[in-house]
Design an enzyme around this catalytic site. Structure first.
Site, PDB file in Angstrom:
ATOM      1  N   TYR A  45     -16.901   4.724 -10.623  1.00  0.00           N
ATOM      2  CA  TYR A  45     -16.565   3.546  -9.890  1.00  0.00           C
ATOM      3  C   TYR A  45     -17.093   2.078 -10.193  1.00  0.00           C
ATOM      4  O   TYR A  45     -16.198   1.201 -10.434  1.00  0.00           O
ATOM      5  CB  TYR A  45     -16.730   3.773  -8.425  1.00  0.00           C
ATOM      6  CG  TYR A  45     -16.505   2.796  -7.400  1.00  0.00           C
ATOM      7  CD1 TYR A  45     -15.193   2.329  -7.058  1.00  0.00           C
ATOM      8  CD2 TYR A  45     -17.601   1.823  -7.021  1.00  0.00           C
ATOM      9  CE1 TYR A  45     -14.909   1.411  -6.309  1.00  0.00           C
ATOM     10  CE2 TYR A  45     -17.322   0.852  -5.800  1.00  0.00           C
ATOM     11  CZ  TYR A  45     -16.009   0.656  -5.798  1.00  0.00           C
ATOM     12  OH  TYR A  45     -15.649  -0.452  -5.074  1.00  0.00           O
TER      13      TYR A  45
ATOM     14  N   ASP B 217       1.025  -1.198   0.139  1.00  0.00           N
ATOM     15  CA  ASP B 217      -0.011   0.000  -0.065  1.00  0.00           C
ATOM     16  C   ASP B 217       0.880   1.295   0.058  1.00  0.00           C
ATOM     17  O   ASP B 217       2.098   1.276   0.280  1.00  0.00           O
ATOM     18  CB  ASP B 217      -0.938   0.051   1.277  1.00  0.00           C
ATOM     19  CG  ASP B 217      -2.186   0.665   1.061  1.00  0.00           C
ATOM     20  OD1 ASP B 217      -2.107   2.153   0.808  1.00  0.00           O
ATOM     21  OD2 ASP B 217      -3.328   0.105   1.107  1.00  0.00           O
TER      22      ASP B 217
ATOM     23  N   SER C 258     -20.757  -4.980   1.221  1.00  0.00           N
ATOM     24  CA  SER C 258     -20.255  -3.791   1.625  1.00  0.00           C
ATOM     25  C   SER C 258     -19.338  -4.768   2.892  1.00  0.00           C
ATOM     26  O   SER C 258     -19.856  -5.552   3.732  1.00  0.00           O
ATOM     27  CB  SER C 258     -21.095  -2.980   2.726  1.00  0.00           C
ATOM     28  OG  SER C 258     -22.206  -3.438   3.147  1.00  0.00           O
TER      29      SER C 258
ATOM     30  N   SER D  47     -11.903   3.237  -3.419  1.00  0.00           N
ATOM     31  CA  SER D  47     -13.119   2.414  -3.156  1.00  0.00           C
ATOM     32  C   SER D  47     -14.707   3.199  -3.055  1.00  0.00           C
ATOM     33  O   SER D  47     -15.530   2.723  -2.670  1.00  0.00           O
ATOM     34  CB  SER D  47     -12.901   1.826  -1.776  1.00  0.00           C
ATOM     35  OG  SER D  47     -12.830   3.009  -0.826  1.00  0.00           O
TER      36      SER D  47
END
Length: 274
Positions: free
Chosen positions: A142, A34, A171, A77
């Site tokens: 997205y 990351d 989710s 995201s």
């Protein structure tokens, strides 16, 4: 004892953080990639920390070297500008897949989203729920990017024989409470997410698969048939939290009728926290 090395991109994000402890095993090394800072390894924790972007081809090539599997969670995201979404989510995923192909990584798990099919109606799947391989009906830029990475995964399987499993995540948070009543439908519990990823990592020769990433919620509108065929078994249910969200407003109109919820009416190209 053979040691499995699993590369996880976007490991400092919400899902990545939730999976770090849950995917830890004595015979597994987690290579965590990351751009954001990550906590140092705990005593006895087999992790390799990599600071890099999924858009950096040289860094991704190095990160993929020696990996046995890849879980690609990296990317924006939420809704963002078209330029940022294209750069990170689409071009970044291509960079990741190309690095994995060159390095000979045999299995890739791609994190997609219900927003790739956000304009499909909640009721169109009948008793079994909306099929996991429903054709795209994205609700945002997205969502378009997630539909694109699904197609990229299919291409890399068909062209290069790579096992690719695409997980359309509903989710995934510690609880569905912050999502309100809609979370009772879409929630993938962290423990179930780990069970799902373990199934994806261990299933023999899956080829190319599209599956839903949700728990077996009482109000679920998604099919779990495809995920269960890989060995996934959900043990959690968002209905546990029903009383805690009962007083919250329930989405109505377009947002209430479609899988994408509020994304279906949110402004295109603008970040939103839905």
């Amino acid at each position: 004892m053979a040691v499995q090395r699993v590369l996880i991109t976007g490991s400092a994000g919400i899902v990545g953080n939730l999976m770090r402890s849950r995917l830890r095993r004595p015979d597994r090394v987690l290579r965590l990639l990351d751009l954001a800072p990550q906590s140092a390894a705990e005593p006895g924790e087999n992790v390799e920390l990599v600071t890099a972007s999924v858009t950096d081809s040289a860094a991704m090539a190095e990160a993929c070297a020696g990996a046995d599997a890849l879980i690609h969670l990296g990317g924006h995201s939420r809704e963002n500008s078209w330029e940022a979404t294209l750069d990170v989510n689409v071009n970044g995923t291509h960079t990741v897949l190309e690095a994995a192909r060159t390095a000979g990584v045999p299995r890739v798990i791609l994190a997609s989203s219900n927003h790739s099919v956000g304009f499909r109606r909640n009721d169109e799947g009948g008793e079994n729920g909306v099929p996991a391989d429903s054709t795209p009906r994205p609700d945002t830029y997205y969502g378009v990017s997630k539909a694109a990475i699904e197609a990229l995964g299919s291409l890399y399987h068909s062209r290069f024989g790579m096992d690719v499993i695409v997980v359309r995540i509903g989710s995934c948070f510690e609880t569905p409470i912050q999502l309100g009543p809609r979370g009772l439908t879409t929630w993938l519990s962290p423990d179930d997410a780990a069970r799902l990823f373990e199934a994806c990592l261990s299933c023999p020769s899956p080829g190319y698969r599209l599956i839903w990433g949700v728990s077996d919620n009482t109000r679920r509108v998604y099919s779990l048939t495809e995920a269960e065929a890989l060995g996934y078994k959900s043990l959690d249910n968002a209905e546990t939290y029903a009383e805690q969200v009962a007083a919250m407003p329930t989405p109505a109109g377009i947002a209430g009728e479609h899988l994408g919820g509020g994304f279906c009416t949110a402004p295109l190209g603008e970040f939103n926290p839905l």
